[in-house]
Motif scaffolding. Structure first.
Motif, PDB file in Angstrom:
ATOM      1  N   CYS A 223      -4.217  -7.612   6.878  1.00  0.00           N
ATOM      2  CA  CYS A 223      -3.093  -7.830   5.914  1.00  0.00           C
ATOM      3  C   CYS A 223      -2.246  -6.648   6.352  1.00  0.00           C
ATOM      4  N   GLY A 224      -0.903  -7.104   5.790  1.00  0.00           N
ATOM      5  CA  GLY A 224       0.520  -6.149   5.837  1.00  0.00           C
ATOM      6  C   GLY A 224       0.773  -5.812   7.402  1.00  0.00           C
ATOM      7  N   THR A 225       0.922  -4.656   7.520  1.00  0.00           N
ATOM      8  CA  THR A 225       1.491  -4.299   9.043  1.00  0.00           C
ATOM      9  C   THR A 225       0.116  -4.410   9.812  1.00  0.00           C
ATOM     10  N   SER A 226      -1.005  -4.299   9.440  1.00  0.00           N
ATOM     11  CA  SER A 226      -1.975  -4.635  10.399  1.00  0.00           C
ATOM     12  C   SER A 226      -2.223  -6.086  10.867  1.00  0.00           C
TER      13      SER A 226
ATOM     14  N   ALA B 299     -11.195  -7.583  12.955  1.00  0.00           N
ATOM     15  CA  ALA B 299     -10.667  -6.928  11.677  1.00  0.00           C
ATOM     16  C   ALA B 299      -9.826  -5.729  12.058  1.00  0.00           C
ATOM     17  N   ILE B 300      -8.562  -5.890  11.464  1.00  0.00           N
ATOM     18  CA  ILE B 300      -7.754  -4.591  11.829  1.00  0.00           C
ATOM     19  C   ILE B 300      -7.234  -4.065  10.612  1.00  0.00           C
ATOM     20  N   SER B 301      -7.645  -2.592  10.477  1.00  0.00           N
ATOM     21  CA  SER B 301      -7.057  -1.926   9.188  1.00  0.00           C
ATOM     22  C   SER B 301      -6.877  -0.477   9.377  1.00  0.00           C
ATOM     23  N   GLN B 302      -5.763  -0.108   8.861  1.00  0.00           N
ATOM     24  CA  GLN B 302      -5.606   1.479   8.926  1.00  0.00           C
ATOM     25  C   GLN B 302      -6.930   2.199   8.242  1.00  0.00           C
ATOM     26  N   SER B 303      -6.849   1.603   6.844  1.00  0.00           N
ATOM     27  CA  SER B 303      -7.796   2.138   5.858  1.00  0.00           C
ATOM     28  C   SER B 303      -9.174   2.041   5.999  1.00  0.00           C
ATOM     29  N   GLY B 304      -9.607   0.866   6.589  1.00  0.00           N
ATOM     30  CA  GLY B 304     -10.834   0.239   6.688  1.00  0.00           C
ATOM     31  C   GLY B 304     -11.418   0.320   5.308  1.00  0.00           C
ATOM     32  N   GLU B 305     -10.457   0.109   4.193  1.00  0.00           N
ATOM     33  CA  GLU B 305     -10.937  -0.323   2.980  1.00  0.00           C
ATOM     34  C   GLU B 305     -10.456  -1.380   2.340  1.00  0.00           C
TER      35      GLU B 305
ATOM     36  N   GLY C  36       1.878   8.743   4.392  1.00  0.00           N
ATOM     37  CA  GLY C  36       2.604   7.907   3.850  1.00  0.00           C
ATOM     38  C   GLY C  36       2.292   6.482   3.413  1.00  0.00           C
ATOM     39  N   VAL C  37       2.522   5.655   2.461  1.00  0.00           N
ATOM     40  CA  VAL C  37       2.278   4.397   2.156  1.00  0.00           C
ATOM     41  C   VAL C  37       2.696   3.229   3.038  1.00  0.00           C
ATOM     42  N   ALA C  38       4.021   3.787   3.643  1.00  0.00           N
ATOM     43  CA  ALA C  38       4.296   2.610   4.676  1.00  0.00           C
ATOM     44  C   ALA C  38       3.733   3.160   6.230  1.00  0.00           C
ATOM     45  N   SER C  39       3.019   2.223   6.638  1.00  0.00           N
ATOM     46  CA  SER C  39       2.281   2.420   7.893  1.00  0.00           C
ATOM     47  C   SER C  39       3.125   2.496   8.952  1.00  0.00           C
TER      48      SER C  39
ATOM     49  N   ALA D  53      -0.713   2.998  16.982  1.00  0.00           N
ATOM     50  CA  ALA D  53      -2.085   3.144  17.538  1.00  0.00           C
ATOM     51  C   ALA D  53      -3.051   1.904  17.611  1.00  0.00           C
ATOM     52  N   GLN D  54      -2.802   1.002  16.522  1.00  0.00           N
ATOM     53  CA  GLN D  54      -3.219  -0.270  16.498  1.00  0.00           C
ATOM     54  C   GLN D  54      -2.973  -1.314  17.804  1.00  0.00           C
ATOM     55  N   LEU D  55      -1.748  -1.102  17.926  1.00  0.00           N
ATOM     56  CA  LEU D  55      -0.907  -2.036  19.051  1.00  0.00           C
ATOM     57  C   LEU D  55      -1.595  -1.437  20.505  1.00  0.00           C
TER      58      LEU D  55
ATOM     59  N   ALA E 221      11.216  -5.784   8.879  1.00  0.00           N
ATOM     60  CA  ALA E 221      11.574  -6.290   7.425  1.00  0.00           C
ATOM     61  C   ALA E 221      10.628  -5.887   6.420  1.00  0.00           C
ATOM     62  N   LEU E 222       9.399  -5.681   6.653  1.00  0.00           N
ATOM     63  CA  LEU E 222       8.313  -5.222   5.632  1.00  0.00           C
ATOM     64  C   LEU E 222       8.746  -3.724   5.322  1.00  0.00           C
ATOM     65  N   LYS E 223       8.951  -3.049   6.209  1.00  0.00           N
ATOM     66  CA  LYS E 223       9.170  -1.528   6.290  1.00  0.00           C
ATOM     67  C   LYS E 223      10.349  -1.492   5.292  1.00  0.00           C
TER      68      LYS E 223
ATOM     69  N   LYS F 269      11.728  -3.568   3.038  1.00  0.00           N
ATOM     70  CA  LYS F 269      11.511  -3.819   1.649  1.00  0.00           C
ATOM     71  C   LYS F 269      10.728  -2.738   0.842  1.00  0.00           C
ATOM     72  N   GLU F 270       9.601  -2.489   1.786  1.00  0.00           N
ATOM     73  CA  GLU F 270       8.537  -1.613   0.814  1.00  0.00           C
ATOM     74  C   GLU F 270       9.067  -0.215   0.410  1.00  0.00           C
ATOM     75  N   ILE F 271      10.107   0.288   1.217  1.00  0.00           N
ATOM     76  CA  ILE F 271      10.303   1.655   0.898  1.00  0.00           C
ATOM     77  C   ILE F 271      11.913   1.800   0.207  1.00  0.00           C
TER      78      ILE F 271
ATOM     79  N   SER G 157      -3.956   2.094   0.064  1.00  0.00           N
ATOM     80  CA  SER G 157      -5.038   0.927   0.517  1.00  0.00           C
ATOM     81  C   SER G 157      -5.587   0.211  -0.597  1.00  0.00           C
ATOM     82  N   VAL G 158      -5.429  -1.127  -0.368  1.00  0.00           N
ATOM     83  CA  VAL G 158      -5.559  -2.103  -1.408  1.00  0.00           C
ATOM     84  C   VAL G 158      -6.954  -2.537  -1.709  1.00  0.00           C
ATOM     85  N   THR G 159      -7.645  -1.901  -2.491  1.00  0.00           N
ATOM     86  CA  THR G 159      -9.062  -2.043  -2.560  1.00  0.00           C
ATOM     87  C   THR G 159      -9.663  -3.023  -3.501  1.00  0.00           C
TER      88      THR G 159
HETATM   89  O1  M6R Z   1      -5.188  -0.317   5.465  1.00  0.00           O
HETATM   90  P1  M6R Z   1      -4.764  -1.386   5.981  1.00  0.00           P
HETATM   91  O2  M6R Z   1      -4.185  -1.412   7.282  1.00  0.00           O
HETATM   92  O3  M6R Z   1      -5.918  -2.669   5.875  1.00  0.00           O
HETATM   93  O4  M6R Z   1      -3.728  -2.107   5.045  1.00  0.00           O
HETATM   94  C1  M6R Z   1      -3.184  -3.259   5.277  1.00  0.00           C
HETATM   95  C2  M6R Z   1      -1.944  -3.414   4.275  1.00  0.00           C
HETATM   96  O5  M6R Z   1      -2.179  -3.087   2.944  1.00  0.00           O
HETATM   97  C3  M6R Z   1      -0.909  -2.330   4.675  1.00  0.00           C
HETATM   98  O6  M6R Z   1      -0.629  -2.364   6.278  1.00  0.00           O
HETATM   99  C4  M6R Z   1       0.526  -2.321   3.874  1.00  0.00           C
HETATM  100  O7  M6R Z   1       0.996  -3.649   4.170  1.00  0.00           O
HETATM  101  C5  M6R Z   1       1.426  -1.127   4.285  1.00  0.00           C
HETATM  102  N1  M6R Z   1       1.969  -0.538   2.865  1.00  0.00           N
HETATM  103  C6  M6R Z   1       2.574  -1.603   5.218  1.00  0.00           C
HETATM  104  O8  M6R Z   1       3.397  -0.404   5.446  1.00  0.00           O
END
Ligand code: M6R
Length: 366
Positions: A58-61, A103-109, A155-158, A164-166, A241-243, A245-247, A362-364
């Motif tokens: 999702c999102g940046t991932s 699966a790609i995820s920063q938070s893992g959640e 920071g909420v913006a990834s 690191a994912q790349l 664009a995502l960066k 709009k979100e901040i 993280s969007v749990t």
């Molecule tokens: O923790 P995750 O990588 O699974 O999160 C996915 C998205 O919720 C996350 O990348 C979100 O789009 C960020 N706020 C973007 O900066």
């Protein structure tokens, strides 16, 4: 705790030379021609034989997944499908045994990403994780995986998690390509050398901050922004664009540059800032034509270019130079100025950059 920076986001943007280095360290040794990914070593033969790879995020991932699609298809010749985890999990997707889902995820959640993995697993697929948070739910349910080792991202913006994912996805693709024989040993070594130089190039790209602050001042009151790129830089446009709009709460859209003439071109007038990612790569000439199309309609163009470009500076309103690298790794470098642009615009607009309204880190929940 913010290491002298005003915000976590700025700290994390500036940490990237180190976080990418931490991600590569112990895995990549260009002079020896070695690439070791302990976490997935038992799954390399499965990856090599895979008929296709599904990437869910999702999102940046998800943007990192799109870049990975281009890299895997180019170097491994394996078809890749990049899925929004939320769509994938609910549409009764076709999954075969032998399929591999990454699966790609920063938070893992992230709930949707987790559910996409569970679904794939229940249908017999192998699930691999690319996570930042050690021991997270996604890391635990993966059959195997590779950690991004970017360190905590507050920071909420990834930002640093994305680069690191790349880096991890590039290493996985190169390793699979080597195993599959879809890359020559010489080319493999060249690519490792390019990757090893990325932290220094990101360091260089960060030096444009003052210039970007100046550009941000000019556009802080914009109502809309377009981001355009092609090839490997198309996902960079989406991410820019995502960066923004979100901040900063400015409406922004990213498009593959060639799609502009199928609709978004109607939006362009002298009020519309258009940010092109126009580095020297296989799509360069095409992007130059797209820039001309925007300038002909009086759009304001900010172009991210490779250092030493002499053509684009004559055509556009602002250029931001980044060091050149192999086109497959350009997203790692080209995304840096876009992070800084969104950061400075958001600060100038008085926004809470580390905790934007309505957003959670993280969007749990789905
Ligand atoms: O923790 P995750 O990588 O699974 O999160 C996915 C998205 O919720 C996350 O990348 C979100 O789009 C960020 N706020 C973007 O900066």
């Amino acid at each position: 705790e913010k290491g002298g920076y005003d915000h976590f986001m700025l700290k994390e943007i500036n940490e990237q030379p180190r976080s990418i280095n931490d991600c590569l360290r112990g895995r990549l040794n260009a002079s020896e021609g070695q690439l070791t990914l302990g976490g997935i070593s038992d799954y390399l033969s499965k990856l090599r034989q895979a008929d296709r790879i599904i990437i869910a995020a999702c999102g940046t991932s998800w943007h990192a997944g799109l870049v990975a699609e281009y890299i895997f298809e180019e170097f491994c010749r394996i078809p890749v499908e990049v899925e929004y985890a939320s769509e994938f999990r609910y549409r009764n997707p076709v999954i075969h045994e032998g399929d591999i889902l990454i699966a790609i995820s920063q938070s893992g959640e992230t709930a949707d990403t987790l559910a996409a993995m569970e679904l794939a697993k229940s249908r017999g697929a192998t699930v691999l994780g690319v996570c930042n948070v050690v021991g997270s739910s996604i890391a635990r349910i993966s059959d195997a995986g590779v950690y991004t080792h970017a360190g905590p991202e507050i920071g909420v913006a990834s930002t640093k998690a994305f680069t690191a994912q790349l880096s991890v996805l590039s290493m996985i693709a190169l390793k699979v390509a080597q195993q599959k024989g879809t890359i020559s040993e010489t080319r493999f070594r060249e690519m490792l050398a390019h990757l090893e130089q990325i932290p220094a190039k990101v360091e260089e790209a960060l030096k444009s901050e003052e210039q970007i602050r100046g550009i941000s001042e000019l556009y802080q009151d914009a109502k809309n922004f377009l981001y355009l790129g092609r090839g490997y830089n198309f996902p960079v446009a989406l991410e820019g664009a995502l960066k923004l709009k979100e901040i900063s709460y400015i409406h922004a859209e990213g498009y593959p540059a060639a799609e502009m003439k199928h609709g978004p071109i109607a939006l362009i007038d002298e009020e519309m800032p258009v940010c092109f990612i126009a580095t020297r790569d296989g799509s360069y000439d095409k992007v130059v034509s797209n820039i001309q199309e925007v300038k002909a309609r009086k759009g304001k163009v900010i172009a991210i270019v490779s250092e030493g470009d002499v053509l684009i500076p004559k055509m556009v309103d602002h250029v931001i130079e980044v060091p050149n690298t192999h086109e497959a790794f350009m997203p790692l470098v080209a995304t840096i100025p876009l992070q800084l642009l969104s950061y400075h615009i958001a600060v100038m607009r008085g926004c809470n950059v580390d905790q934007p309204r309505n957003l959670a880190k993280s969007v749990t929940v789905e």
